[in-house]
Design an enzyme around this catalytic site. Structure first.
Site, PDB file in Angstrom:
ATOM      1  N   ASP A   1       7.795   5.027   9.970  1.00  0.00           N
ATOM      2  CA  ASP A   1       6.649   5.927   9.874  1.00  0.00           C
ATOM      3  C   ASP A   1       6.347   6.090   8.397  1.00  0.00           C
ATOM      4  O   ASP A   1       7.171   6.606   7.635  1.00  0.00           O
ATOM      5  CB  ASP A   1       6.990   7.271  10.522  1.00  0.00           C
ATOM      6  CG  ASP A   1       5.829   8.239  10.505  1.00  0.00           C
ATOM      7  OD1 ASP A   1       5.320   8.533   9.397  1.00  0.00           O
ATOM      8  OD2 ASP A   1       5.428   8.725  11.570  1.00  0.00           O
TER       9      ASP A   1
ATOM     10  N   LYS B   1       0.831  -1.226   0.000  1.00  0.00           N
ATOM     11  CA  LYS B   1       0.000   0.000   0.000  1.00  0.00           C
ATOM     12  C   LYS B   1       0.853   1.259   0.000  1.00  0.00           C
ATOM     13  O   LYS B   1       0.567   2.209  -0.733  1.00  0.00           O
ATOM     14  CB  LYS B   1      -0.937   0.029   1.219  1.00  0.00           C
ATOM     15  CG  LYS B   1      -1.976  -1.056   1.284  1.00  0.00           C
ATOM     16  CD  LYS B   1      -2.995  -0.790   2.385  1.00  0.00           C
ATOM     17  CE  LYS B   1      -2.404  -0.526   3.743  1.00  0.00           C
ATOM     18  NZ  LYS B   1      -1.645  -1.688   4.280  1.00  0.00           N
ATOM     19  N   THR B   2       1.882   1.276   0.836  1.00  0.00           N
ATOM     20  CA  THR B   2       2.712   2.478   0.937  1.00  0.00           C
ATOM     21  C   THR B   2       3.572   2.653  -0.311  1.00  0.00           C
ATOM     22  O   THR B   2       3.815   3.779  -0.759  1.00  0.00           O
ATOM     23  CB  THR B   2       3.584   2.420   2.203  1.00  0.00           C
ATOM     24  OG1 THR B   2       2.735   2.248   3.345  1.00  0.00           O
ATOM     25  CG2 THR B   2       4.371   3.714   2.375  1.00  0.00           C
TER      26      THR B   2
ATOM     27  N   GLY C   1      -3.363  -1.611   7.501  1.00  0.00           N
ATOM     28  CA  GLY C   1      -3.580  -3.037   7.309  1.00  0.00           C
ATOM     29  C   GLY C   1      -4.677  -3.329   6.301  1.00  0.00           C
ATOM     30  O   GLY C   1      -4.882  -2.585   5.349  1.00  0.00           O
TER      31      GLY C   1
ATOM     32  N   LYS D   1      -2.222   9.275   6.047  1.00  0.00           N
ATOM     33  CA  LYS D   1      -2.483   8.015   6.753  1.00  0.00           C
ATOM     34  C   LYS D   1      -3.022   8.393   8.130  1.00  0.00           C
ATOM     35  O   LYS D   1      -2.246   8.677   9.050  1.00  0.00           O
ATOM     36  CB  LYS D   1      -1.221   7.168   6.868  1.00  0.00           C
ATOM     37  CG  LYS D   1      -1.509   5.778   7.438  1.00  0.00           C
ATOM     38  CD  LYS D   1      -0.442   4.776   7.072  1.00  0.00           C
ATOM     39  CE  LYS D   1      -0.872   3.364   7.482  1.00  0.00           C
ATOM     40  NZ  LYS D   1       0.071   2.335   7.036  1.00  0.00           N
TER      41      LYS D   1
END
Length: 230
Positions: free
Chosen positions: A47, A16-17, A110, A37
Site C-alpha cells: 500500500d 513515483k512513490t 501507473g 494517492k
C-alpha cells in the site's frame, strides 16, 4: 494559483512513490504538503500510502486516504472489475477539485495511458483537474523514449507540465539522457536523485532527502511559482 500538483510517471514502478516519499520528507513540515494517492491498486502486496508514512515518519495529518483501494495488482479498471465495482469519475474529479487550493501531492496510478474505467484514461483526469504535473522518469536505459512519449501525450493535450525529475540508479548515461529529454520534450529537468546504497531508517531517509533531493530547489520553486523568495 493552485497549490496541489500531480505526480505521474513514464510507467509502472519507475519511482513515483520514491519521489513522493522524498518530497514529503523534505517539504511536509516546512511547506505543509500532504500525500494523496486517490486510486490505489495491488494492496494485497503493498500500500503506497502506508509505505510513504513508514519511510517518512510523517504524522497522519500529512496524509489523505485513498478514495479507492483495490487488492489486485493491475490497472484500476481491471482491479475494480475483479471486485465487481467501478470508479465513479464524477466523485473522483470532484474530490480532486476540492483540494486544488491545498498543498497536496497527488500521485497517479501507473502511467498516463492507464485506464481508470473502460472508457477513461489517466491523462483525462489530469486534464480535467487543470493541476500542474511533474513527470517522474527513470535514470535507466530506455528512459528517453518513455519520457518523450509521456511528455508528448500531456503537452499535446494542453496539460500543464512543470518539468520532469529523474530517479533511479546512478549511471554514466544520465547527463546525456537529461539533455535529450529537455531538447526534444520541451520542458526542464527539475533534478535527479539516486537510490541510496542501503536501506534507511525514517530519520536517515529524511536526512537523505534534505541532502540529495531537489538540491537546487528548482522543483519547489517551480511548484510554488515564487522564484527566489523562498
Amino acid at each position: 494559483m493552485s497549490q496541489a500538483f500531480i505526480v505521474t510517471g513514464t510507467g509502472t514502478d519507475v519511482g513515483k512513490t520514491y519521489f513522493s516519499s522524498l518530497f514529503l520528507a523534505k517539504y511536509a513540515k516546512s511547506h505543509g504538503f500532504k500525500y494523496w494517492k486517490p486510486v490505489q491498486t495491488g494492496t494485497e502486496e503493498h500500500d503506497d500510502t502506508t509505505l510513504v508514512k513508514k519511510v517518512t515518519h510523517c504524522d497522519q495529518s500529512h496524509f489523505l486516504e485513498p478514495l479507492y483501494k483495490f487488492k489486485h495488482p493491475s490497472s484500476p479498471h481491471h482491479s475494480a472489475k475483479k471486485e465487481n465495482t467501478e470508479i465513479d469519475l464524477k466523485y473522483l474529479n470532484q474530490s480532486i477539485a476540492s483540494v486544488r487550493e491545498e498543498p497536496v501531492l497527488i500521485e497517479g496510478a501507473g502511467g498516463v495511458f492507464v485506464p481508470l474505467t473502460d472508457t477513461y484514461l489517466s491523462w483525462q483526469w489530469m486534464r480535467e483537474s487543470n493541476l500542474k504535473v511533474v513527470v517522474v522518469c527513470s535514470t535507466e536505459l530506455g528512459t528517453i523514449n518513455h519520457s518523450l512519449l509521456t511528455l508528448e501525450c500531456l503537452l499535446q493535450r494542453f496539460i500543464p507540465v512543470v518539468g520532469f525529475y529523474m530517479v533511479g540508479p546512478e549511471n554514466e548515461l544520465i547527463p546525456s539522457n537529461i539533455e535529450s529529454i529537455q531538447k526534444f520534450g520541451g520542458v526542464p529537468c527539475l533534478g535527479e536523485t539516486h537510490f541510496p546504497t542501503q536501506k534507511l531508517e525514517p530519520l536517515e531517509f529524511q536526512q537523505y532527502a534534505n541532502s540529495y533531493f531537489d538540491v537546487d530547489r528548482l522543483l519547489i520553486e517551480s511548484l510554488m511559482d515564487i522564484g527566489d523568495i523562498l
